[in-house]
Design a protein around this motif. Sequence first.
Motif, PDB file in Angstrom:
ATOM      1  N   SER A  94       0.851  -1.694   0.183  1.00  0.00           N
ATOM      2  CA  SER A  94       0.562  -0.032   0.222  1.00  0.00           C
ATOM      3  C   SER A  94       0.551   1.412  -0.261  1.00  0.00           C
ATOM      4  O   SER A  94      -0.255   2.689  -0.715  1.00  0.00           O
ATOM      5  CB  SER A  94      -0.856   0.156   1.233  1.00  0.00           C
ATOM      6  OG  SER A  94      -0.577  -0.103   2.628  1.00  0.00           O
ATOM      7  N   ILE A  95       2.129   1.335   0.896  1.00  0.00           N
ATOM      8  CA  ILE A  95       2.651   2.755   0.806  1.00  0.00           C
ATOM      9  C   ILE A  95       3.190   2.818  -0.732  1.00  0.00           C
ATOM     10  O   ILE A  95       3.109   4.071  -1.068  1.00  0.00           O
ATOM     11  CB  ILE A  95       4.290   1.976   1.729  1.00  0.00           C
ATOM     12  CG1 ILE A  95       3.543   2.181   3.192  1.00  0.00           C
ATOM     13  CG2 ILE A  95       4.924   3.356   1.601  1.00  0.00           C
ATOM     14  CD1 ILE A  95       4.713   1.862   3.878  1.00  0.00           C
ATOM     15  N   VAL A  96       4.413   0.972  -1.769  1.00  0.00           N
ATOM     16  CA  VAL A  96       4.531   1.946  -2.464  1.00  0.00           C
ATOM     17  C   VAL A  96       3.466   2.320  -3.473  1.00  0.00           C
ATOM     18  O   VAL A  96       3.669   3.035  -4.203  1.00  0.00           O
ATOM     19  CB  VAL A  96       5.484   0.925  -3.181  1.00  0.00           C
ATOM     20  CG1 VAL A  96       5.944  -0.236  -4.306  1.00  0.00           C
ATOM     21  CG2 VAL A  96       6.236  -0.709  -1.940  1.00  0.00           C
ATOM     22  N   PHE A  97       2.131   1.919  -3.514  1.00  0.00           N
ATOM     23  CA  PHE A  97       1.828   2.049  -4.497  1.00  0.00           C
ATOM     24  C   PHE A  97       0.559   3.336  -4.254  1.00  0.00           C
ATOM     25  O   PHE A  97       0.271   4.136  -4.778  1.00  0.00           O
ATOM     26  CB  PHE A  97       0.474   0.815  -4.255  1.00  0.00           C
ATOM     27  CG  PHE A  97       0.155   0.159  -5.372  1.00  0.00           C
ATOM     28  CD1 PHE A  97       1.930  -0.235  -4.757  1.00  0.00           C
ATOM     29  CD2 PHE A  97      -0.509  -0.752  -5.733  1.00  0.00           C
ATOM     30  CE1 PHE A  97       2.008  -2.064  -5.918  1.00  0.00           C
ATOM     31  CE2 PHE A  97      -0.588  -1.992  -7.494  1.00  0.00           C
ATOM     32  CZ  PHE A  97       0.770  -2.791  -7.102  1.00  0.00           C
ATOM     33  N   SER A  98       1.263   4.248  -3.279  1.00  0.00           N
ATOM     34  CA  SER A  98       0.556   5.188  -2.842  1.00  0.00           C
ATOM     35  C   SER A  98       1.735   6.573  -3.269  1.00  0.00           C
ATOM     36  O   SER A  98       1.835   7.581  -3.690  1.00  0.00           O
ATOM     37  CB  SER A  98       0.237   5.905  -1.479  1.00  0.00           C
ATOM     38  OG  SER A  98       1.812   5.526  -0.840  1.00  0.00           O
ATOM     39  N   MET A  99       3.053   5.509  -3.765  1.00  0.00           N
ATOM     40  CA  MET A  99       4.500   6.438  -3.885  1.00  0.00           C
ATOM     41  C   MET A  99       4.027   6.846  -5.457  1.00  0.00           C
ATOM     42  O   MET A  99       4.235   7.705  -5.929  1.00  0.00           O
ATOM     43  CB  MET A  99       5.429   6.135  -3.403  1.00  0.00           C
ATOM     44  CG  MET A  99       5.720   5.850  -1.849  1.00  0.00           C
ATOM     45  SD  MET A  99       7.559   4.672  -2.166  1.00  0.00           S
ATOM     46  CE  MET A  99       8.253   5.912  -2.309  1.00  0.00           C
ATOM     47  N   ILE A 100       3.483   5.700  -6.636  1.00  0.00           N
ATOM     48  CA  ILE A 100       3.824   5.663  -7.846  1.00  0.00           C
ATOM     49  C   ILE A 100       1.946   6.513  -8.447  1.00  0.00           C
ATOM     50  O   ILE A 100       2.231   6.488  -9.619  1.00  0.00           O
ATOM     51  CB  ILE A 100       3.968   3.942  -7.723  1.00  0.00           C
ATOM     52  CG1 ILE A 100       2.829   3.041  -7.679  1.00  0.00           C
ATOM     53  CG2 ILE A 100       5.118   4.024  -7.383  1.00  0.00           C
ATOM     54  CD1 ILE A 100       3.296   1.790  -8.548  1.00  0.00           C
ATOM     55  N   ARG A 101       1.558   6.754  -7.487  1.00  0.00           N
ATOM     56  CA  ARG A 101       0.065   7.270  -8.202  1.00  0.00           C
ATOM     57  C   ARG A 101      -0.324   8.607  -8.103  1.00  0.00           C
ATOM     58  O   ARG A 101       0.859   9.497  -7.254  1.00  0.00           O
ATOM     59  CB  ARG A 101      -1.609   6.280  -7.544  1.00  0.00           C
ATOM     60  CG  ARG A 101      -1.206   5.037  -7.333  1.00  0.00           C
ATOM     61  CD  ARG A 101      -1.926   4.377  -6.426  1.00  0.00           C
ATOM     62  NE  ARG A 101      -2.384   2.700  -6.922  1.00  0.00           N
ATOM     63  CZ  ARG A 101      -2.718   2.118  -5.891  1.00  0.00           C
ATOM     64  NH1 ARG A 101      -3.914   2.397  -5.173  1.00  0.00           N
ATOM     65  NH2 ARG A 101      -3.317   0.900  -6.722  1.00  0.00           N
TER      66      ARG A 101
END
Length: 215
Positions: free
Chosen positions: A208-215
Amino acid sequence: MGVKTEIFSGKSVLWSICEHVSQEWYVGDEYVLSSTGRPSVQKGKKGFLTDEQTLASREEISGLFQDLTDAGLTIGIGTGRPELETVKPFEYLQWHKYFDPNRIVTADNVLLAEKEHQDCAPLAKPHPYTYIQALKGNQTSVASCLKEQLPLEHGDQILIVGDSFADLLAARKMGCQFAAVLTGLTGRKEFEEHRADFILDSVLDVKSIVFSMIR
Protein backbone atom coordinates in the motif's frame (compact mmCIF):
# COMPACT_ATOMS: atom_id res chain seq x y z
CA MET A 1 31.77 -12.42 39.07
CA GLY A 2 35.23 -13.92 38.72
CA VAL A 3 34.32 -15.80 35.54
CA LYS A 4 37.08 -15.85 32.95
CA THR A 5 35.74 -14.79 29.57
CA GLU A 6 38.87 -14.96 27.40
CA ILE A 7 37.38 -17.94 25.54
CA PHE A 8 34.81 -15.63 23.98
CA SER A 9 37.30 -13.09 22.63
CA GLY A 10 38.31 -13.15 18.97
CA LYS A 11 38.07 -16.12 16.66
CA SER A 12 39.46 -18.73 19.01
CA VAL A 13 39.40 -22.50 18.50
CA LEU A 14 36.16 -22.66 20.47
CA TRP A 15 34.63 -19.93 18.29
CA SER A 16 35.64 -21.83 15.17
CA ILE A 17 34.13 -25.09 16.42
CA CYS A 18 30.86 -23.40 17.39
CA GLU A 19 30.64 -21.62 14.05
CA HIS A 20 31.14 -24.87 12.15
CA VAL A 21 28.53 -26.73 14.20
CA SER A 22 26.07 -23.90 13.63
CA GLN A 23 26.68 -23.93 9.89
CA GLU A 24 26.36 -27.72 9.76
CA TRP A 25 22.87 -27.46 11.18
CA TYR A 26 21.86 -24.43 9.12
CA VAL A 27 23.25 -25.08 5.62
CA GLY A 28 23.46 -28.87 5.84
CA ASP A 29 25.92 -31.36 4.36
CA GLU A 30 25.48 -30.10 0.80
CA TYR A 31 26.71 -26.58 1.47
CA VAL A 32 28.82 -26.71 4.64
CA LEU A 33 32.09 -27.15 2.71
CA SER A 34 31.48 -24.08 0.53
CA SER A 35 30.25 -22.15 3.57
CA THR A 36 33.07 -22.93 6.00
CA GLY A 37 35.82 -24.55 3.95
CA ARG A 38 35.44 -27.76 5.97
CA PRO A 39 33.27 -30.85 5.46
CA SER A 40 30.59 -32.03 7.86
CA VAL A 41 31.82 -33.57 11.09
CA GLN A 42 28.49 -35.24 11.80
CA LYS A 43 26.88 -36.12 8.49
CA GLY A 44 23.18 -36.53 7.82
CA LYS A 45 21.97 -32.95 8.22
CA LYS A 46 19.68 -31.64 5.50
CA GLY A 47 20.01 -28.11 6.83
CA PHE A 48 17.45 -25.57 7.97
CA LEU A 49 18.41 -23.51 4.91
CA THR A 50 15.79 -25.48 2.99
CA ASP A 51 13.07 -24.78 5.55
CA GLU A 52 13.14 -21.08 6.40
CA GLN A 53 10.23 -19.97 8.57
CA THR A 54 8.73 -16.85 7.01
CA LEU A 55 7.27 -14.02 9.09
CA ALA A 56 4.24 -13.80 6.81
CA SER A 57 2.79 -16.61 4.74
CA ARG A 58 4.88 -17.73 1.80
CA GLU A 59 1.94 -17.25 -0.57
CA GLU A 60 1.17 -13.72 0.64
CA ILE A 61 4.78 -12.63 0.20
CA SER A 62 4.81 -14.17 -3.27
CA GLY A 63 1.69 -12.14 -4.02
CA LEU A 64 3.42 -8.99 -2.80
CA PHE A 65 6.39 -9.55 -5.10
CA GLN A 66 4.10 -10.39 -8.01
CA ASP A 67 2.03 -7.24 -7.55
CA LEU A 68 5.11 -5.03 -7.34
CA THR A 69 6.71 -6.49 -10.46
CA ASP A 70 3.38 -6.41 -12.35
CA ALA A 71 3.25 -2.69 -11.60
CA GLY A 72 6.56 -2.30 -13.43
CA LEU A 73 8.58 -1.66 -10.29
CA THR A 74 12.17 -2.77 -9.80
CA ILE A 75 12.83 -4.62 -6.56
CA GLY A 76 16.20 -5.66 -5.22
CA ILE A 77 17.91 -7.08 -2.16
CA GLY A 78 20.62 -5.48 -0.02
CA THR A 79 21.42 -7.79 2.89
CA GLY A 80 24.08 -8.52 5.45
CA ARG A 81 23.55 -12.25 4.96
CA PRO A 82 25.94 -14.30 2.79
CA GLU A 83 24.90 -15.11 -0.78
CA LEU A 84 24.26 -18.79 -0.03
CA GLU A 85 21.97 -17.95 2.89
CA THR A 86 20.09 -15.39 0.78
CA VAL A 87 19.69 -17.02 -2.61
CA LYS A 88 19.03 -20.64 -1.61
CA PRO A 89 16.08 -19.91 0.72
CA PHE A 90 14.58 -17.71 -2.00
CA GLU A 91 14.92 -20.59 -4.45
CA TYR A 92 13.26 -23.04 -2.09
CA LEU A 93 10.49 -20.54 -1.39
CA GLN A 94 10.17 -19.89 -5.13
CA TRP A 95 10.71 -16.17 -4.67
CA HIS A 96 13.89 -15.90 -6.74
CA LYS A 97 11.91 -15.53 -9.98
CA TYR A 98 10.81 -12.06 -8.92
CA PHE A 99 14.38 -10.75 -8.65
CA ASP A 100 17.10 -9.90 -11.12
CA PRO A 101 20.29 -11.55 -9.74
CA ASN A 102 22.05 -8.40 -10.87
CA ARG A 103 20.23 -6.53 -8.09
CA ILE A 104 20.95 -8.92 -5.23
CA VAL A 105 23.82 -7.69 -3.05
CA THR A 106 24.94 -9.73 -0.05
CA ALA A 107 27.68 -9.80 2.57
CA ASP A 108 29.88 -11.63 0.06
CA ASN A 109 29.69 -8.66 -2.31
CA VAL A 110 30.59 -6.32 0.53
CA LEU A 111 33.63 -8.37 1.54
CA LEU A 112 34.91 -8.39 -2.04
CA ALA A 113 34.35 -4.64 -2.31
CA GLU A 114 36.28 -4.07 0.91
CA LYS A 115 39.22 -6.10 -0.40
CA GLU A 116 39.16 -4.11 -3.62
CA HIS A 117 38.90 -0.75 -1.82
CA GLN A 118 40.54 -1.27 1.55
CA ASP A 119 40.84 2.48 2.08
CA CYS A 120 37.03 2.74 2.10
CA ALA A 121 36.32 -0.15 4.48
CA PRO A 122 34.09 -0.93 6.28
CA LEU A 123 31.36 -0.94 3.65
CA ALA A 124 28.72 -2.95 5.53
CA LYS A 125 25.56 -1.15 6.63
CA PRO A 126 25.06 1.53 7.90
CA HIS A 127 27.37 2.44 5.01
CA PRO A 128 25.02 2.83 2.01
CA TYR A 129 27.22 0.82 -0.38
CA THR A 130 25.06 -2.34 -0.19
CA TYR A 131 21.94 -0.48 -1.32
CA ILE A 132 23.73 1.66 -3.91
CA GLN A 133 25.19 -1.45 -5.57
CA ALA A 134 21.77 -3.12 -5.62
CA LEU A 135 20.25 0.03 -7.08
CA LYS A 136 22.84 0.45 -9.83
CA GLY A 137 23.27 -3.30 -10.44
CA ASN A 138 26.20 -5.65 -10.02
CA GLN A 139 27.45 -4.81 -13.49
CA THR A 140 28.40 -1.39 -12.09
CA SER A 141 31.91 -1.17 -10.67
CA VAL A 142 32.42 -0.83 -6.94
CA ALA A 143 34.41 2.36 -7.57
CA SER A 144 31.46 3.90 -9.40
CA CYS A 145 29.11 3.03 -6.54
CA LEU A 146 31.44 4.56 -3.98
CA LYS A 147 31.66 7.75 -6.01
CA GLU A 148 27.89 8.10 -6.25
CA GLN A 149 26.84 11.59 -5.19
CA LEU A 150 24.70 11.48 -2.04
CA PRO A 151 21.95 12.17 -1.32
CA LEU A 152 20.66 10.69 -4.56
CA GLU A 153 19.00 13.10 -6.95
CA HIS A 154 15.79 11.04 -7.11
CA GLY A 155 16.09 9.42 -3.71
CA ASP A 156 12.50 10.25 -2.85
CA GLN A 157 11.41 7.76 -5.52
CA ILE A 158 13.22 4.90 -3.77
CA LEU A 159 11.83 3.03 -0.78
CA ILE A 160 14.23 1.06 1.38
CA VAL A 161 12.61 -1.57 3.59
CA GLY A 162 14.52 -2.88 6.59
CA ASP A 163 14.23 -3.89 10.21
CA SER A 164 17.41 -2.43 11.70
CA PHE A 165 18.71 0.97 12.71
CA ALA A 166 21.62 0.44 10.30
CA ASP A 167 19.12 0.18 7.44
CA LEU A 168 17.55 3.48 8.46
CA LEU A 169 20.92 5.25 8.63
CA ALA A 170 21.87 3.99 5.17
CA ALA A 171 18.56 5.18 3.73
CA ARG A 172 19.01 8.61 5.32
CA LYS A 173 22.50 8.93 3.82
CA MET A 174 21.05 8.13 0.39
CA GLY A 175 18.13 10.54 0.77
CA CYS A 176 15.63 7.69 0.30
CA GLN A 177 12.37 6.99 2.07
CA PHE A 178 12.55 4.26 4.69
CA ALA A 179 9.95 1.74 5.83
CA ALA A 180 10.82 0.08 9.12
CA VAL A 181 9.41 -3.40 9.66
CA LEU A 182 9.14 -4.47 13.29
CA THR A 183 10.65 -7.92 12.78
CA GLY A 184 14.18 -7.23 14.04
CA LEU A 185 15.89 -6.10 17.23
CA THR A 186 15.14 -2.40 16.71
CA GLY A 187 11.83 -1.43 18.28
CA ARG A 188 9.11 1.03 17.38
CA LYS A 189 10.31 3.65 19.87
CA GLU A 190 13.76 3.91 18.30
CA PHE A 191 12.33 4.11 14.78
CA GLU A 192 9.91 6.81 15.93
CA GLU A 193 12.70 8.77 17.62
CA HIS A 194 14.71 8.75 14.41
CA ARG A 195 11.65 9.54 12.28
CA ALA A 196 11.37 6.55 9.99
CA ASP A 197 9.00 7.50 7.17
CA PHE A 198 6.87 4.41 7.77
CA ILE A 199 6.71 1.85 10.58
CA LEU A 200 5.10 -1.46 9.67
CA ASP A 201 4.02 -4.46 11.70
CA SER A 202 4.21 -6.65 8.59
CA VAL A 203 6.25 -6.53 5.40
CA LEU A 204 2.96 -7.08 3.55
CA ASP A 205 2.06 -3.47 4.35
CA VAL A 206 4.78 -2.37 1.93
CA LYS A 207 2.39 -2.79 -1.00
CA SER A 208 0.00 0.00 0.00
CA ILE A 209 2.90 2.36 0.71
CA VAL A 210 4.60 1.72 -2.63
CA PHE A 211 1.38 2.08 -4.58
CA SER A 212 0.64 5.36 -2.84
CA MET A 213 4.09 6.61 -3.93
CA ILE A 214 3.54 5.86 -7.63
CA ARG A 215 -0.01 7.10 -7.98
